[in-house]
Motif scaffolding. Structure first.
Motif, short mmCIF file in Angstrom:
data_model
loop_
_atom_site.label_atom_id
_atom_site.label_comp_id
_atom_site.label_asym_id
_atom_site.label_seq_id
_atom_site.Cartn_x
_atom_site.Cartn_y
_atom_site.Cartn_z
N TYR A 170 -57.84 57.89 107.13
CA TYR A 170 -58.63 58.89 107.24
C TYR A 170 -58.39 60.02 106.47
O TYR A 170 -59.26 60.96 106.12
CB TYR A 170 -58.06 59.56 108.96
N ARG A 171 -56.97 60.46 105.88
CA ARG A 171 -56.31 61.26 105.16
C ARG A 171 -58.33 61.43 103.79
O ARG A 171 -58.46 62.24 103.08
CB ARG A 171 -55.21 61.15 104.32
N VAL B 292 -54.84 54.47 116.17
CA VAL B 292 -55.18 56.16 116.66
C VAL B 292 -54.27 57.14 116.60
O VAL B 292 -54.63 58.48 116.13
CB VAL B 292 -55.81 55.75 118.26
N LEU B 293 -53.05 56.45 116.13
CA LEU B 293 -51.98 57.80 116.78
C LEU B 293 -52.04 58.34 115.23
O LEU B 293 -52.16 59.22 114.83
CB LEU B 293 -51.28 57.39 117.24
N GLY C 236 -54.88 60.68 114.32
CA GLY C 236 -54.33 61.74 115.21
C GLY C 236 -53.55 63.06 114.23
O GLY C 236 -53.64 64.03 113.93
N MET C 237 -52.48 61.77 113.40
CA MET C 237 -51.87 62.49 112.88
C MET C 237 -52.60 63.21 111.46
O MET C 237 -51.57 64.11 111.22
CB MET C 237 -50.52 62.00 112.73
N ALA C 238 -53.56 62.75 110.99
CA ALA C 238 -54.01 63.27 109.82
C ALA C 238 -54.86 64.45 111.19
O ALA C 238 -55.94 64.77 109.82
CB ALA C 238 -55.14 62.57 109.75
N ARG C 239 -54.79 65.05 112.19
CA ARG C 239 -55.81 66.17 112.42
C ARG C 239 -57.23 65.13 112.79
O ARG C 239 -57.87 66.11 112.71
CB ARG C 239 -55.03 67.25 111.74
N ILE D 100 -57.69 63.78 115.50
CA ILE D 100 -58.53 63.38 117.28
C ILE D 100 -58.15 64.76 117.79
O ILE D 100 -57.07 65.55 117.53
CB ILE D 100 -57.66 62.65 117.55
#
Lengths: 224, 416
Positions: free
Chosen positions: B160-161, B369-370, B373-376, B378
């Protein structure tokens, strides 16, 4: 167990925040027809618009409470929860101030003297513009979340906030001019009426102030 | 011979029930991300799931099945009493099925894998003896339950990053998406195909050399990427529907990618979770037909097909409803985020399947999914629910074990 995945998503505050600023702006926008009715001394119309302002402010208030309820401490979000709650609070104040202005005018059965009427309307318009620009900026929230608060989208929002600041500066200048225009004719007015006119001008100016603070809050989000 | 048929019949019935349950509930988690992000309609999702779950189960489900079947219980001490293992495996199936039923009734987030492994360890340790459990192997499995969500989370974070950096934070995200998404499609197709060829296919009797495997995987992935690129080139921005950044259209481009990762996810799920239903069944069939435990019988393909078929039936009967419900709730998982989670989870799961380690598909997906989320990525994750998942993670194992012990003694008293 099927909902294990579904339930880890808390309710996102993003769309509700955008809806809330929309309500706040629509509330502020009503100040234009209200002040126009005051200048025309159209009491029926005043009461009608005042009613609309109260309804919108009330809706915004309910929405604020609703959003808060759905933002428990256990939510993990890309930006601090406190900053979002602060943003919500200043958004709500745009509607609050609108209600205050109309409330004071209604309560004291005030009228706006002819010589300052045009300047007053212009001043109201600029404040509404500021609220509109605040709405435009907050409406970029979902794009900001999508872009992860990085890159081109951040620049875009920074530009929007800069415009917002310029509008706010303009309202400040208009406010100064309006006050000096009022000062010129204040001897001809009932002293208490004059005092409350100053009061109403100050309250109206706070709409743009709050809009500007919305911009400040958004900026804080960008800096994370 | 009659007793044998009873055992196989019972095991097939329990296994089918379990597979049906997996299809009705678990698959929804794998497919709902695609439905929630509107990359697929429910009908398409069910079709994709049916094909790829079945393919995953039959093509790549062998290793994990073999672990469940004979990797957890050390059969040395009971070589003389093969029926003990039959009772045990039947008990494990029934226990896991019952526990899943209780849990879904109460909305507890439990894992199929955890309950079946807990159940097998339970009956083996108490019904046969503590030394009958291959604790080393069990330790590895339990470790993998910690490692797999972490790995998936880490991969999802990186993916995702890279999406943020290459596409979402750029001046013209739409042009960038059209350029880079085919590359992601290639990566997704390549990873899943390669692991399948390397680890899975030998169970269906196909052996391909390492070099050929790579060439085949690259060829398939390039083909899928080109097909994806074709679809992507047809996507046009709708200027009325959105603002300057075209994020709505960007998400439509990612939607194409998500169709690919959804297939991968269904395949991965089939390859790992089918074992929960048919591993014990395979053990029972093997013992009942040969009459001994150590027999080196191959895994009959009808057993894998029964598992795959059961999953598809579960999906068709109840899965539709569950997918719709879950899909509605996870709209935050837009295609750009959903694909990152799915690709990370699918990769982790397929690798685990190839190594024969039964892991929880859903937990892995939650970890992924988390990671997003850590990659901002969610907007809001409810940490209370994450904590609840952790608790159920721990509770499920003894619960499955306890029920399995109960059923084991029951079967030993009742069955011939």
């Amino acid at each position: 167990m099927a909902n294990m995945l579904a339930n880890i998503f808390g309710s996102s505050p993003v769309r509700p925040l955008e809806k809330h600023i929309d309500l706040a702006f629509r509330c502020a926008k009503k100040l234009r027809p209200f002040v126009a009715a005051v200048i025309d001394k159209d009491h029926e119309r005043m009461a009608e618009v005042r009613g609309q302002i109260e309804t919108l402010e009330h809706e915004a208030d309910n929405m604020k409470k609703e959003i808060r309820l759905h933002m428990p401490k256990s939510l993990f979000m890309p930006v601090p929860r406190e900053d979002l709650l602060e943003l919500l609070l200043v958004q709500d104040k745009i509607a609050n101030r609108t209600k205050d202005v109309s409330g004071v005018i209604m309560g004291r059965k005030m009228s706006i003297p002819e010589p300052i009427a045009d300047k007053f309307l212009e001043f109201v318009d600029s404040n509404i513009d500021a609220a509109k620009q605040a709405r435009k900026s907050v409406r970029e929230l979902d794009e900001l979340f999508t872009a992860g608060f990085r890159g081109a989208e951040v620049d875009l929002v920074t530009d929007l906030i800069e415009e917002l600041d310029q509008i706010e500066t303009k309202t400040d200048e208009q406010q100064t001019k309006l006050r000096s225009a009022l000062f010129d004719i204040e001897k001809t007015l009932d002293p208490i009426d004059a005092i409350f006119l100053y009061e109403v001008i100050a309250l109206t100016g706070e709409i743009a102030d709050m809009a500007e603070r919305v911009g400040r809050r958004l900026e804080l989000l960008l800096s994370h | 011979m009659d007793a044998q048929l009873v055992y196989i019949g019972l095991a097939a019935a329990f296994g089918l029930f379990m597979a049906w349950g997996i299809g009705a509930n678990d698959v929804a988690n794998a497919m709902a991300t695609s439905v929630g992000s509107k990359a697929l309609t429910i009908k398409q999702a069910i079709l994709v799931a049916a094909i790829f779950e079945f393919a995953g189960a039959v093509l790549a489900g062998g290793e994990v099945t073999s672990t469940i079947r004979k990797g957890i219980v050390d059969t040395g001490p009971i070589a003389g009493e093969p029926q003990l293992l039959i009772y045990g495996m039947l008990a494990a199936l029934l226990a896991a099925g019952t526990w899943l039923l209780i849990a879904s009734r109460n909305g507890w987030p439990v894992s199929t894998t955890h309950s079946i492994v807990g159940a097998i360890v339970g009956f083996a340790a108490v019904g046969i003896g503590v030394e009958a459990v291959q604790w080393g192997k069990v330790g590895t499995i339990v470790m993998s339950w910690v490692v797999s969500p972490l790995t998936a989370g880490f991969i999802a974070y990186l993916i995702y990053r890279s999406v943020q950096k290459l596409i979402l934070s750029q001046e013209d995200p739409l042009a960038k998406a059209k350029r880079y998404v085919p590359v992601y499609i290639f990566l997704a197709a390549f990873t899943i195909t390669l692991v399948t060829i390397l680890k899975g296919l030998k169970h269906v009797g196909l052996t391909i050399s390492l070099r050929d495997s790579y060439i085949l995987a690259i060829a398939i992935a390039v083909g899928i990427a080109m097909l994806g690129a074709l679809f992507i080139s047809r996507i046009e921005a709708d200027p009325k529907a959105e603002k300057k950044q075209h994020f709505v259209t960007v998400e439509r481009v990612f939607g194409i990618l998500m169709v690919v990762t959804a297939c991968g996810m269904a395949f991965a799920h089939g390859s790992n979770d089918v074992a929960n239903a048919i591993g014990p069944l395979a053990a029972v069939v093997s013992i009942a037909t040969t009459g001994e435990i150590g027999a080196k019988s191959a895994l009959p393909i009808w057993v894998l097909a029964l598992g795959g078929g059961g999953i598809v039936v579960g999906l068709a009967t109840f899965g539709r409803h569950v997918i719709a419900t879950v899909g509605k709730k996870i709209t935050q998982l837009t295609p750009s985020r959903g694909f990152a989670a799915e690709l990370a989870a699918a990769t982790t799961i397929v690798i685990a399947s190839g190594t024969g380690i039964p892991i929880s598909t859903t937990h892995t997906l939650v970890g992924a999914v988390l990671g997003v989320g850590m990659a901002r990525g969610i907007e809001a994750i409810d940490l209370r629910v994450v904590a609840r998942i952790l608790v159920s993670w721990v509770v499920t194992i003894p619960a499955g074990a306890f029920l399995a012990i109960l059923f084991f003694f029951l079967f030993r008293a009742v069955l011939p």
